[in-house]
Scaffold this motif. Structure first.
Motif, mmCIF file in Angstrom:
data_model
loop_
_atom_site.group_PDB
_atom_site.id
_atom_site.type_symbol
_atom_site.label_atom_id
_atom_site.label_comp_id
_atom_site.label_asym_id
_atom_site.label_seq_id
_atom_site.Cartn_x
_atom_site.Cartn_y
_atom_site.Cartn_z
ATOM 1 N N UNK A 1 0.732 -1.145 0.194
ATOM 2 C CA UNK A 1 -0.278 0.255 -0.361
ATOM 3 C C UNK A 1 0.847 1.432 0.062
ATOM 4 N N UNK A 2 0.602 2.462 -0.993
ATOM 5 C CA UNK A 2 1.192 3.292 -0.888
ATOM 6 C C UNK A 2 1.322 4.338 0.665
ATOM 7 N N UNK A 3 2.113 4.906 1.002
ATOM 8 C CA UNK A 3 2.307 5.651 2.257
ATOM 9 C C UNK A 3 1.179 6.961 1.929
ATOM 10 N N UNK A 4 0.431 6.931 3.689
ATOM 11 C CA UNK A 4 -0.986 7.820 3.670
ATOM 12 C C UNK A 4 -2.456 7.048 3.452
ATOM 13 N N UNK A 5 -2.289 5.952 2.719
ATOM 14 C CA UNK A 5 -3.686 4.810 2.742
ATOM 15 C C UNK A 5 -3.693 4.466 4.099
ATOM 16 N N UNK A 6 -4.946 4.387 4.559
ATOM 17 C CA UNK A 6 -5.580 4.094 5.167
ATOM 18 C C UNK A 6 -5.923 2.516 5.656
ATOM 19 N N UNK A 7 -4.573 2.285 6.776
ATOM 20 C CA UNK A 7 -4.658 0.810 6.964
ATOM 21 C C UNK A 7 -5.888 -0.545 7.388
ATOM 22 N N UNK A 8 -5.902 -0.847 6.415
ATOM 23 C CA UNK A 8 -7.318 -2.146 6.488
ATOM 24 C C UNK A 8 -7.141 -2.592 7.930
ATOM 25 N N UNK A 9 -8.331 -2.621 8.217
ATOM 26 C CA UNK A 9 -8.408 -3.371 9.809
ATOM 27 C C UNK A 9 -7.535 -3.140 10.796
ATOM 28 N N UNK A 10 -7.491 -1.758 10.543
ATOM 29 C CA UNK A 10 -6.350 -1.230 11.647
ATOM 30 C C UNK A 10 -6.918 -1.220 12.871
ATOM 31 N N UNK A 11 -8.527 -1.078 13.427
ATOM 32 C CA UNK A 11 -9.177 -1.148 14.179
ATOM 33 C C UNK A 11 -8.745 -2.823 15.517
ATOM 34 N N UNK A 12 -9.343 -3.658 14.576
ATOM 35 C CA UNK A 12 -9.059 -4.762 14.888
ATOM 36 C C UNK A 12 -7.572 -5.709 14.900
ATOM 37 N N UNK A 13 -6.840 -5.112 14.269
ATOM 38 C CA UNK A 13 -5.487 -5.034 15.054
ATOM 39 C C UNK A 13 -4.583 -4.136 15.866
ATOM 40 N N UNK A 14 -5.407 -3.038 16.336
ATOM 41 C CA UNK A 14 -5.152 -2.604 17.761
ATOM 42 C C UNK A 14 -6.072 -1.723 17.907
ATOM 43 N N UNK A 15 -7.203 -2.500 19.312
ATOM 44 C CA UNK A 15 -8.256 -2.544 19.550
ATOM 45 C C UNK A 15 -7.863 -0.905 20.382
ATOM 46 N N UNK A 16 -6.727 -0.980 20.959
ATOM 47 C CA UNK A 16 -6.652 0.053 22.185
ATOM 48 C C UNK A 16 -5.546 1.397 21.562
ATOM 49 N N UNK A 17 -5.369 2.403 20.617
ATOM 50 C CA UNK A 17 -4.766 3.410 20.312
ATOM 51 C C UNK A 17 -3.184 2.970 20.445
ATOM 52 N N UNK A 18 -1.755 2.399 19.256
ATOM 53 C CA UNK A 18 -1.073 2.318 19.584
ATOM 54 C C UNK A 18 -0.313 3.806 19.985
ATOM 55 N N UNK A 19 1.166 3.372 21.325
ATOM 56 C CA UNK A 19 1.223 4.661 21.515
ATOM 57 C C UNK A 19 2.680 4.793 20.909
ATOM 58 N N UNK A 20 2.687 4.202 19.844
ATOM 59 C CA UNK A 20 3.766 3.949 18.617
ATOM 60 C C UNK A 20 3.280 3.744 18.021
ATOM 61 N N UNK A 21 4.014 3.764 16.530
ATOM 62 C CA UNK A 21 4.461 3.194 15.042
ATOM 63 C C UNK A 21 4.017 1.396 15.398
#
Length: 350
Positions: A212-232
């Motif tokens: 995916x090109x930079x800036x694209x919304x990450x698919x399934x991000x909510x499932x991968x990180x239910x709690x917003x990550x504190x780092x990349x």
């Protein structure tokens, strides 16, 4: 002279195909992963199986033909098929080079890059197959020798119980010497090219059309990180049968306790047993995310920022490549995140 040239060309082609078959069988998934990374063929897996099968059939038949006295038709068929297959290799590699597609060549169990030397090697071998084909009647086969005589009867079988003919021994030794010299030259040339590629960073060159090109919304991000990550968040797409993937997994596990980055390890199907005891988040059965993130080859890395947008996506050729990628984004802080926990297929705590 024609017998020497034809024999050297034929034996070199057959032995090379035999070695290629052994390499591919020792790491069956390497060619399929390379074809997937190239994104040229629609079905990388079946195509890889057909290619390896063709190599094996030609190599095995070639060995038989070189022991079959007088069977010129069989040698002709092997050399014709070899010339077509090796010519296809060269044309495919040239297409990849001309279109700027990167990735591994898939020509051995090691993940070596598709370079001009790989294309040239295939072209030279195809040329040797054509030379052997044009002079197939002069090839010295195992268990026979050539003697002057009518063109239709140039091969004389050794009588059973007879000692070895000095002319035959001399011819065989000369043929084997030329084959050894040619193969050694190819090996040395390949090593020089690969060292140059590694030193110039060609192995880690990023194919622009992959991921995916930079800036694209990450698919399934909510499932991968239910709690917003504190780092990349670093997503690593791995395969249980990939040797480099095991090294990448070990590097990720080593970096977990340092803070500054969070990791998710994704497998298309089942995760290997070695991933269960590591302090990283492991997600199995993620075929959908493999497709949505365009992870066409493994190992593959995608870095996502804390807001859920892609920062970088690229295939990894080695553990060192992952280390360099992580060093670019790793900004440890005193309050960095702790180790992640292992998860099941749905992403819940194990």
């Amino acid at each position: 002279m024609s017998a020497l040239l034809a024999s050297v060309a034929t034996y070199t082609v057959v032995f090379t195909l035999l070695a290629a078959t052994a390499e591919h069988l020792s790491q069956p998934g390497a060619l399929a992963r390379a074809l997937a990374a190239h994104r040229v063929v629609a079905a990388p897996g079946p195509v890889a199986v057909l290619v390896i099968a063709a190599e094996g059939v030609l190599a095995g038949t070639g060995v038989v033909a070189l022991r079959a006295e007088g069977d010129r038709g069989l040698r002709t068929a092997v050399l014709l098929g070899s010339a077509m297959l090796l010519g296809l290799y060269a044309a495919y590699g040239l297409h990849l080079r001309s279109t700027g597609r990167g990735g591994p060549c898939g020509c051995s169990r090691l993940e070596l890059p598709m370079t001009g030397w790989v294309v040239a090697r295939a072209a030279v071998l195809a040329g040797l197959a054509l030379v052997g084909l044009s002079l197939s009647g002069s090839v010295v086969v195992v268990g026979c020798t050539t003697r002057p005589g009518p063109p239709t009867d140039r091969t004389v079988l050794r009588a059973r119980g007879r000692g070895a003919d000095p002319d035959e021994l001399q011819t065989s030794a000369l043929i084997l010497s030329w084959i050894a010299i040619l193969l050694l030259a190819l090996v040395v040339s390949g090593l020089v090219r690969q060292v140059h590629a590694l030193s110039s960073g060609m192995v880690q060159r990023r194919p622009e059309s992959v991921g995916l090109p930079p800036g694209t919304p990450a698919p399934g991000f909510a499932g991968l990180a239910p709690v917003p990550p504190a780092a990349p968040l670093v997503l690593l797409f791995l395969d249980p049968d990939c040797g480099t993937c095991a090294q990448v997994l070990a590097e990720a596990a080593d970096r977990v306790g340092r803070g500054g980055l969070e990791f998710r390890i994704l497998y298309r199907d089942d995760a290997p047993a070695r991933a269960a005891g590591l302090p990283v988040t492991v997600l199995a059965g993620q075929a959908e995310l493999f497709d949505r993130y365009d992870a066409v080859a493994t190992p593959f890395a995608t870095v996502v920022d804390r807001s859920g947008r892609v920062l970088r996506a690229e295939p990894l050729g080695s553990r060192a490549a992952l280390r360099r990628l992580l060093d670019e984004f790793d900004n440890p802080s005193p309050g960095g995140p702790g180790p992640a926990v292992a998860t099941d297929r749905q992403g819940g705590r194990a």
